[in-house]
Design a protein around this motif. Structure first.
Motif, PDB file in Angstrom:
ATOM      1  N   HIS A 112      -4.070 -10.045   2.402  1.00 32.76           N
ATOM      2  CA  HIS A 112      -4.427  -8.686   2.795  1.00 32.76           C
ATOM      3  C   HIS A 112      -3.589  -8.679   4.189  1.00 32.76           C
ATOM      4  O   HIS A 112      -3.390  -9.719   4.967  1.00 32.76           O
TER       5      HIS A 112
ATOM      6  N   VAL B 295      -4.035  -0.968   5.317  1.00 31.70           N
ATOM      7  CA  VAL B 295      -4.579  -2.104   4.835  1.00 31.70           C
ATOM      8  C   VAL B 295      -4.055  -2.126   3.608  1.00 31.70           C
ATOM      9  O   VAL B 295      -4.052  -1.268   2.525  1.00 31.70           O
TER      10      VAL B 295
ATOM     11  N   ASP C  25      -0.958   1.118  -5.184  1.00 33.74           N
ATOM     12  CA  ASP C  25      -1.042   0.400  -3.750  1.00 33.74           C
ATOM     13  C   ASP C  25       0.263   0.538  -2.964  1.00 33.74           C
ATOM     14  O   ASP C  25      -0.030   0.821  -1.743  1.00 33.74           O
TER      15      ASP C  25
ATOM     16  N   ARG D 268      -1.290  -9.131  -4.544  1.00 35.15           N
ATOM     17  CA  ARG D 268      -2.259  -9.803  -5.632  1.00 35.15           C
ATOM     18  C   ARG D 268      -1.360 -10.952  -6.579  1.00 35.15           C
ATOM     19  O   ARG D 268      -0.400 -10.711  -6.687  1.00 35.15           O
TER      20      ARG D 268
ATOM     21  N   ILE E 295     -11.970  -6.495   6.504  1.00 37.60           N
ATOM     22  CA  ILE E 295     -11.064  -7.160   5.377  1.00 37.60           C
ATOM     23  C   ILE E 295     -11.891  -8.443   4.915  1.00 37.60           C
ATOM     24  O   ILE E 295     -12.435  -9.114   5.692  1.00 37.60           O
TER      25      ILE E 295
ATOM     26  N   LYS F  92      -3.418  -5.910   7.612  1.00 39.37           N
ATOM     27  CA  LYS F  92      -3.826  -4.969   8.506  1.00 39.37           C
ATOM     28  C   LYS F  92      -2.834  -4.435   9.632  1.00 39.37           C
ATOM     29  O   LYS F  92      -2.461  -5.171  10.356  1.00 39.37           O
TER      30      LYS F  92
ATOM     31  N   THR G 280      -2.616  -5.010   0.172  1.00 42.13           N
ATOM     32  CA  THR G 280      -2.879  -6.202  -0.600  1.00 42.13           C
ATOM     33  C   THR G 280      -1.668  -6.528  -1.352  1.00 42.13           C
ATOM     34  O   THR G 280      -1.303  -5.870  -2.359  1.00 42.13           O
TER      35      THR G 280
ATOM     36  N   ASP H  58      -7.481 -13.741   1.330  1.00 43.54           N
ATOM     37  CA  ASP H  58      -8.707 -13.222   0.467  1.00 43.54           C
ATOM     38  C   ASP H  58      -9.867 -14.605   0.441  1.00 43.54           C
ATOM     39  O   ASP H  58      -9.383 -15.647   0.315  1.00 43.54           O
TER      40      ASP H  58
END
Length: 212
Positions: free
Chosen positions: A167, A138, A116, A142, A177, A169, A140, A36
Motif C-alpha cells: 500500500h 491510498v 484501482d 496486489r 492503512i 499513502k 494498492t 500489507d
C-alpha cells in the motif's frame, strides 16, 4: 519527484503507484509505504524444514498482469534467491540443473486493476490541486505468487499460491492503512518478496509429498 521516491531498482514494480505519482506536483508531500499485514511472517512454530535439504534449480519470472516483465525479473531474482537460501528448505539454489533434477518455478504476478488505477489518477489529481495538504490518495499493488516444485523426473509437482499486497499513502488522507509502514519503496518491495517467498516455501515443505 518520482525519481526521489522510486529507486531505479523498483520503479518497474510499482505500476499503480508510479501512475499516481506522475499526477502530483513536486511540492507535494512524500509518499508513505506499507506492507500489507494479512500474510505476515512465518512464525517459528509454523516453520517446516526437511531433515535432509536437497539442491534445487530455480526458474523465476516477474509479471505484470500475466505478461513477462524482464527488467523486474532481473531486479527481483536476487531477493528471491536470498530468501530461498535462508529458508533452510534447500541445500543449494541454482539457476542450472542440479543433481536429482529438482526444479522450483516461482512466478510473481503484479496485478493492476483498472478501477484501482482510475481511482488513483482521480484522487491524485485532487491531492495535487492542494499540494497534498487537503487531500490524499491510498493506492494498492496486489501480487499473486505461484510456487511449483518438481522433486525430480517422473515425480508429481507440488503447487501453492500466495497472495500479498503493498500500500502507498500520499498526502493527507485520514484512513487507516492495513499494513506496516517501512522506510521506503525498496524496503517495501523487498519485504513483500521475502514474506511471500517464506510463506510459499513453507507451504511446499508442509506438503506430505515434499521430500524429507
Amino acid at each position: 519527484m518520482l525519481k526521489s521516491i522510486l529507486s531505479a531498482r523498483t520503479k518497474g514494480l510499482m505500476a499503480l503507484a508510479a501512475l499516481l505519482l506522475f499526477a502530483v506536483p513536486t511540492a507535494a508531500q512524500a509518499a508513505k509505504w506499507y506492507v500489507d499485514n494479512t500474510l505476515g511472517e512465518v512464525k517459528p512454530e509454523e516453520k517446516k524444514a526437511p531433515a535432509t535439504p536437497r539442491p534445487v534449480q530455480l526458474i523465476f519470472e516477474f509479471q505484470r498482469d500475466g505478461a513477462p516483465n524482464p527488467r523486474a525479473t532481473k531486479e527481483v531474482k536476487p531477493w528471491i534467491i536470498e530468501a530461498l537460501q535462508k529458508s533452510g528448505a534447500f541445500s543449494e539454489v541454482l539457476e542450472t540443473p542440479v543433481a536429482g533434477g529438482a526444479v522450483l518455478s516461482v512466478t510473481f504476478n503484479n496485478i493492476v486493476k483498472k478501477e484501482d488505477v482510475d481511482k488513483a489518477k482521480k484522487d491524485g489529481f485532487r491531492a495535487g490541486l492542494g499540494f497534498g495538504l487537503f487531500g490524499g490518495v491510498v493506492a494498492t499493488d496486489r501480487y499473486d505468487v505461484t510456487f511449483e516444485y518438481l522433486p525430480g523426473e517422473g515425480a508429481a509437482s507440488i503447487k501453492t499460491l500466495v497472495q500479498h499486497a503493498l500500500h502507498m499513502k500520499y498526502g493527507k488522507k485520514d484512513v487507516e492503512i492495513p499494513g506496516t509502514q517501512v522506510k521506503n519503496v525498496t524496503e517495501a518491495v523487498k519485504t513483500v518478496v521475502r514474506q511471500a517467498t517464506d510463506r510459499g516455501v513453507n507451504n511446499l515443505v508442509s506438503d506430505p509429498a515434499f521430500p524429507q
